[in-house]
Design a protein around this motif. Structure first.
Motif, PDB file in Angstrom:
ATOM      1  N   VAL A  34     -14.233   1.229  -5.683  1.00 22.85           N
ATOM      2  CA  VAL A  34     -13.233   0.536  -4.855  1.00 22.85           C
ATOM      3  C   VAL A  34     -12.019   1.434  -4.629  1.00 22.85           C
ATOM      4  O   VAL A  34     -11.467   1.486  -3.521  1.00 22.85           O
ATOM      5  N   GLY A  35     -11.610   2.170  -5.661  1.00 27.27           N
ATOM      6  CA  GLY A  35     -10.490   3.095  -5.501  1.00 27.27           C
ATOM      7  C   GLY A  35     -10.788   4.181  -4.487  1.00 27.27           C
ATOM      8  O   GLY A  35      -9.950   4.500  -3.633  1.00 27.27           O
ATOM      9  N   CYS A  36     -11.984   4.750  -4.554  1.00 26.13           N
ATOM     10  CA  CYS A  36     -12.372   5.793  -3.598  1.00 26.13           C
ATOM     11  C   CYS A  36     -12.521   5.228  -2.189  1.00 26.13           C
ATOM     12  O   CYS A  36     -12.108   5.853  -1.210  1.00 26.13           O
ATOM     13  N   LEU A  37     -13.116   4.047  -2.085  1.00 21.51           N
ATOM     14  CA  LEU A  37     -13.277   3.416  -0.782  1.00 21.51           C
ATOM     15  C   LEU A  37     -11.918   3.086  -0.166  1.00 21.51           C
ATOM     16  O   LEU A  37     -11.709   3.286   1.033  1.00 21.51           O
ATOM     17  N   SER A  38     -10.984   2.636  -0.976  1.00 22.27           N
ATOM     18  CA  SER A  38      -9.631   2.361  -0.478  1.00 22.27           C
ATOM     19  C   SER A  38      -8.967   3.634   0.020  1.00 22.27           C
ATOM     20  O   SER A  38      -8.257   3.625   1.025  1.00 22.27           O
ATOM     21  N   LEU A  57      -9.485  12.926  -8.654  1.00 20.26           N
ATOM     22  CA  LEU A  57      -8.878  13.607  -9.807  1.00 20.26           C
ATOM     23  C   LEU A  57      -7.949  12.683 -10.590  1.00 20.26           C
ATOM     24  O   LEU A  57      -7.922  12.724 -11.828  1.00 20.26           O
ATOM     25  N   LEU A  58      -7.190  11.843  -9.903  1.00 15.37           N
ATOM     26  CA  LEU A  58      -6.323  10.892 -10.598  1.00 15.37           C
ATOM     27  C   LEU A  58      -7.134   9.865 -11.387  1.00 15.37           C
ATOM     28  O   LEU A  58      -6.787   9.528 -12.525  1.00 15.37           O
ATOM     29  N   LEU A  59      -8.224   9.382 -10.794  1.00 16.40           N
ATOM     30  CA  LEU A  59      -9.072   8.423 -11.503  1.00 16.40           C
ATOM     31  C   LEU A  59      -9.745   9.075 -12.705  1.00 16.40           C
ATOM     32  O   LEU A  59      -9.877   8.464 -13.767  1.00 16.40           O
TER      33      LEU A  59
END
Length: 115
Positions: A34-38, A57-59
């Motif tokens: 979801v983070g990447c898709l956002s 990289l942050l994740l």
């Protein structure tokens, strides 16, 4: 056929990237997805690849921090408590295999003094 193969390769690549980013489960993979898709949706057109790279990289950094907190790693790179750094922790599979192979032998040798 080429389209199907390309699709499979993309799915495998995405799965590997999500596994790496989540630090093998320290962060849930759906949350990472979801983070990447956002990031893909919210990024401006010209900077989409850079935005995705920064988010990944942050994740990964967040996942390493969570893993360090849950595993009790103090961050000095010495996970087995040995100060000189020569001895390293064995992979779990190798350690479990050694325990399985030697499980019957130590049981017989511990009874030496009781007979």
């Amino acid at each position: 056929d080429l389209l199907c193969t390309s699709g499979r390769a993309a799915v495998l690549l995405l799965g590997g990237l999500l596994r790496w980013t989540s630090c093998d489960g320290a962060l849930p993979r759906p949350a990472v997805f979801v983070g990447c898709l956002s990031a893909v949706i919210a990024a401006p057109r010209g900077k989409r690849a850079a935005t995705i790279a920064v988010v990944v990289l942050l994740l990964r950094t967040a996942a390493e921090a969570v893993r360090g907190l849950t595993d009790g790693d103090d961050g000095n790179g010495d996970e087995d408590g040995d100060k000189d750094g020569k001895r390293r922790r064995e992979p779990v599979r190798r350690r479990n295999k050694a325990l399985e192979e030697g499980a019957s032998a130590p049981a017989a040798s511990t009874n030496k003094g009781t007979t």
